[in-house]
Design a protein around this motif. Structure first.
Motif, PDB file in Angstrom:
ATOM      1  N   VAL A 212       0.842  -1.205   0.000  1.00 24.67           N
ATOM      2  CA  VAL A 212       0.000   0.000   0.000  1.00 24.67           C
ATOM      3  C   VAL A 212       0.877   1.256   0.000  1.00 24.67           C
ATOM      4  CG1 VAL A 212      -1.642   1.343   1.360  1.00 24.67           C
ATOM      5  CG2 VAL A 212      -1.988  -1.124   1.059  1.00 24.67           C
ATOM      6  N   ASN A 213       1.920   1.255   0.798  1.00 25.76           N
ATOM      7  CA  ASN A 213       2.819   2.417   0.844  1.00 25.76           C
ATOM      8  C   ASN A 213       3.546   2.622  -0.478  1.00 25.76           C
ATOM      9  OD1 ASN A 213       2.074   2.894   3.492  1.00 25.76           O
ATOM     10  ND2 ASN A 213       3.848   1.850   4.378  1.00 25.76           N
ATOM     11  N   LEU A 214       3.740   1.536  -1.229  1.00 20.91           N
ATOM     12  CA  LEU A 214       4.343   1.638  -2.559  1.00 20.91           C
ATOM     13  C   LEU A 214       3.386   2.292  -3.550  1.00 20.91           C
ATOM     14  CD1 LEU A 214       6.775   0.751  -4.441  1.00 20.91           C
ATOM     15  CD2 LEU A 214       5.461  -1.349  -4.858  1.00 20.91           C
ATOM     16  N   GLY A 215       2.089   2.197  -3.276  1.00 21.76           N
ATOM     17  CA  GLY A 215       1.088   2.774  -4.171  1.00 21.76           C
ATOM     18  C   GLY A 215       0.060   1.785  -4.679  1.00 21.76           C
ATOM     19  N   LEU A 216       0.191   0.526  -4.259  1.00 24.84           N
ATOM     20  CA  LEU A 216      -0.789  -0.473  -4.668  1.00 24.84           C
ATOM     21  C   LEU A 216      -2.056  -0.353  -3.830  1.00 24.84           C
ATOM     22  CD1 LEU A 216       1.536  -3.626  -4.906  1.00 24.84           C
ATOM     23  CD2 LEU A 216       1.060  -1.928  -6.678  1.00 24.84           C
ATOM     24  N   SER A 217      -3.091  -1.030  -4.277  1.00 25.06           N
ATOM     25  CA  SER A 217      -4.331  -1.129  -3.510  1.00 25.06           C
ATOM     26  C   SER A 217      -4.669  -2.594  -3.302  1.00 25.06           C
ATOM     27  CB  SER A 217      -5.488  -0.439  -4.238  1.00 25.06           C
ATOM     28  OG  SER A 217      -5.260   0.951  -4.346  1.00 25.06           O
ATOM     29  N   GLN A 218      -5.514  -2.832  -2.311  1.00 24.30           N
ATOM     30  CA  GLN A 218      -5.990  -4.187  -2.056  1.00 24.30           C
ATOM     31  C   GLN A 218      -7.245  -4.452  -2.883  1.00 24.30           C
ATOM     32  OE1 GLN A 218      -8.643  -5.990   1.392  1.00 24.30           O
ATOM     33  NE2 GLN A 218      -6.580  -5.622   2.181  1.00 24.30           N
ATOM     34  N   LYS A 219      -7.328  -5.645  -3.420  1.00 25.70           N
ATOM     35  CA  LYS A 219      -8.521  -6.103  -4.122  1.00 25.70           C
ATOM     36  C   LYS A 219      -9.052  -7.316  -3.347  1.00 25.70           C
ATOM     37  CE  LYS A 219     -10.071  -7.478  -8.779  1.00 25.70           C
ATOM     38  NZ  LYS A 219      -9.587  -7.760 -10.163  1.00 25.70           N
ATOM     39  N   LYS A 220     -10.119  -7.099  -2.610  1.00 26.99           N
ATOM     40  CA  LYS A 220     -10.713  -8.159  -1.793  1.00 26.99           C
ATOM     41  C   LYS A 220     -11.754  -8.890  -2.622  1.00 26.99           C
ATOM     42  CE  LYS A 220     -13.409  -8.794   2.466  1.00 26.99           C
ATOM     43  NZ  LYS A 220     -14.080  -8.073   3.586  1.00 26.99           N
ATOM     44  N   ILE A 221     -11.627 -10.212  -2.709  1.00 24.29           N
ATOM     45  CA  ILE A 221     -12.516 -10.986  -3.569  1.00 24.29           C
ATOM     46  C   ILE A 221     -13.404 -11.908  -2.730  1.00 24.29           C
ATOM     47  CG2 ILE A 221     -11.053 -10.853  -5.609  1.00 24.29           C
ATOM     48  CD1 ILE A 221      -9.954 -13.619  -4.921  1.00 24.29           C
ATOM     49  N   LYS A 222     -14.603 -12.097  -3.202  1.00 27.35           N
ATOM     50  CA  LYS A 222     -15.579 -12.999  -2.602  1.00 27.35           C
ATOM     51  C   LYS A 222     -16.254 -13.802  -3.711  1.00 27.35           C
ATOM     52  CE  LYS A 222     -15.737 -12.086   1.909  1.00 27.35           C
ATOM     53  NZ  LYS A 222     -15.534 -13.149   2.946  1.00 27.35           N
ATOM     54  N   MET A 223     -16.846 -14.928  -3.328  1.00 27.26           N
ATOM     55  CA  MET A 223     -17.569 -15.802  -4.255  1.00 27.26           C
ATOM     56  C   MET A 223     -16.668 -16.352  -5.355  1.00 27.26           C
ATOM     57  SD  MET A 223     -21.407 -14.286  -4.493  1.00 27.26           S
ATOM     58  CE  MET A 223     -22.337 -13.994  -2.987  1.00 27.26           C
ATOM     59  N   MET A 224     -15.378 -16.420  -5.047  1.00 28.42           N
ATOM     60  CA  MET A 224     -14.396 -17.007  -5.950  1.00 28.42           C
ATOM     61  C   MET A 224     -13.151 -17.350  -5.123  1.00 28.42           C
ATOM     62  SD  MET A 224     -13.277 -13.484  -7.946  1.00 28.42           S
ATOM     63  CE  MET A 224     -12.338 -14.353  -9.190  1.00 28.42           C
ATOM     64  N   ALA A 225     -12.253 -18.146  -5.720  1.00 29.37           N
ATOM     65  CA  ALA A 225     -11.020 -18.566  -5.036  1.00 29.37           C
ATOM     66  C   ALA A 225     -11.317 -19.145  -3.653  1.00 29.37           C
ATOM     67  CB  ALA A 225     -10.029 -17.412  -4.947  1.00 29.37           C
ATOM     68  N   VAL A 226     -12.247 -20.095  -3.627  1.00 25.29           N
ATOM     69  CA  VAL A 226     -12.691 -20.724  -2.376  1.00 25.29           C
ATOM     70  C   VAL A 226     -11.645 -21.724  -1.889  1.00 25.29           C
ATOM     71  CG1 VAL A 226     -14.448 -22.238  -1.364  1.00 25.29           C
ATOM     72  CG2 VAL A 226     -15.113 -20.422  -2.972  1.00 25.29           C
ATOM     73  N   CYS A 227     -11.424 -21.747  -0.573  1.00 23.00           N
ATOM     74  CA  CYS A 227     -10.511 -22.735   0.006  1.00 23.00           C
ATOM     75  C   CYS A 227     -10.958 -23.081   1.420  1.00 23.00           C
ATOM     76  CB  CYS A 227      -9.067 -22.239  -0.010  1.00 23.00           C
ATOM     77  SG  CYS A 227      -8.765 -20.756   0.976  1.00 23.00           S
ATOM     78  N   TYR A 228     -10.444 -24.204   1.924  1.00 25.88           N
ATOM     79  CA  TYR A 228     -10.896 -24.776   3.191  1.00 25.88           C
ATOM     80  C   TYR A 228      -9.702 -25.011   4.107  1.00 25.88           C
ATOM     81  CZ  TYR A 228     -15.094 -25.537   0.444  1.00 25.88           C
ATOM     82  OH  TYR A 228     -16.201 -25.345  -0.361  1.00 25.88           O
ATOM     83  N   HIS A 229      -9.800 -24.478   5.327  1.00 25.80           N
ATOM     84  CA  HIS A 229      -8.685 -24.483   6.274  1.00 25.80           C
ATOM     85  C   HIS A 229      -8.855 -25.608   7.290  1.00 25.80           C
ATOM     86  CE1 HIS A 229      -5.922 -21.782   8.976  1.00 25.80           C
ATOM     87  NE2 HIS A 229      -5.423 -22.970   8.738  1.00 25.80           N
TER      88      HIS A 229
END
Length: 270
Positions: A212-229
């Protein structure tokens, strides 16, 4: 046509070959395979090496194993070493107790966007269900209808609705290294994971803060890339407070480059 990006799936593990076996089996079921699978091994014993060597014989893509001696929890070091060992454009990162939905890699590739790093989510398997799956030693697909799961909503995968739930922000404090992704070039620019963070906790959000300090942003995704812990006991957290202090300092002072990190290993590979 856009150039195809090369992808490496990085799996962080430590002395739990039974879980890693299920993870690797879930990789084999992917609808779209990564170009490489890289095991970042924080000092596991011989059972883990034997497991990986067995899979190497028939794995459909290169399966690389990066290991260092067990000297306590040094996840930042082994992740940097492992990522230095790939030339792939894009890094998808999970832990060695994360079982992947068959669309996991495909969804992450779809979500990749320049100027962003990805924050995914996970479904929690209960302790009893985790024990049962490990005892079987056999991979199976889970779903939102599976019994004994928590955070059930995170098991929902609806690709055509997923774009409506994307959140873009400058957040860094909600990232988990068990399901995240970033551009290799961005990782190199910030010097990767911070070696000053030792023991359990906050290496992932500290990296995100420098993104973020470099200038990037976060892209939070839902309803995709599902995984189980898979359920497991808590790690020793005696360094957590100190690690969080490093994160807060990084965030508030606008630091985007750590002095001790990825480049110490990158030089080994030219």
């Amino acid at each position: 046509m856009a150039k195809k990006i090369s992808t490496a799936l990085v799996i962080a593990t430590y002395n739990w070959p039974e879980a890693l076996k299920l993870v690797l089996e879930s990789v084999l079921q992917q609808q779209v395979l990564p170009d490489e699978v890289i095991i970042a091994d924080d000092g596991s014993g011989s059972a883990t090496k034997q497991l990986i060597d067995t899979y190497k014989e028939t794995f459909p893509v290169p399966l690389k194993h990066f290991w260092h001696e067990d000297n306590g929890f040094q996840k930042t070091l082994i992740l940097n070493l492992a990522i230095a060992g790939t030339t792939c454009d894009y890094i998808i990162q999970v832990d060695g107790d994360i079982i992947l939905d068959k669309n996991f890699v495909k969804d992450h590739i779809r979500a990749a966007e320049k100027g962003y790093y990805i924050r995914g989510s996970r479904v929690l398997l209960s302790e009893s269900k985790s024990h049962r799956e490990l005892a079987k030693g056999k991979f199976q697909q889970f779903s939102i209808f599976s019994q004994d799961i928590k955070n059930r909503i995170n098991a929902l995968r609806i690709p055509f609705l997923a774009p409506l739930f994307i959140k873009k922000s400058k957040r860094s404090d909600n990232v988990s290294g068990c399901n995240c992704a970033f551009w290799h070039a961005d990782f190199a620019k910030v010097n990767g994971y911070n070696h000053d963070i030792k023991g359990w906790g906050h290496e992932d959000i500290e990296l995100a803060a420098r993104f973020v300090n470099l200038g990037l942003s976060q892209k939070k995704i839902k309803m995709m890339a599902v995984c189980y812990h898979l359920h497991h006991p808590y790690h020793d957290r005696k360094r957590e407070t100190l690690n969080y202090t490093i994160y807060k300092n990084t965030l508030t002072q606008g630091i985007w480059y750590c002095s001790k990190g990825y480049r110490s290993y990158q030089q080994q590979y030219g």
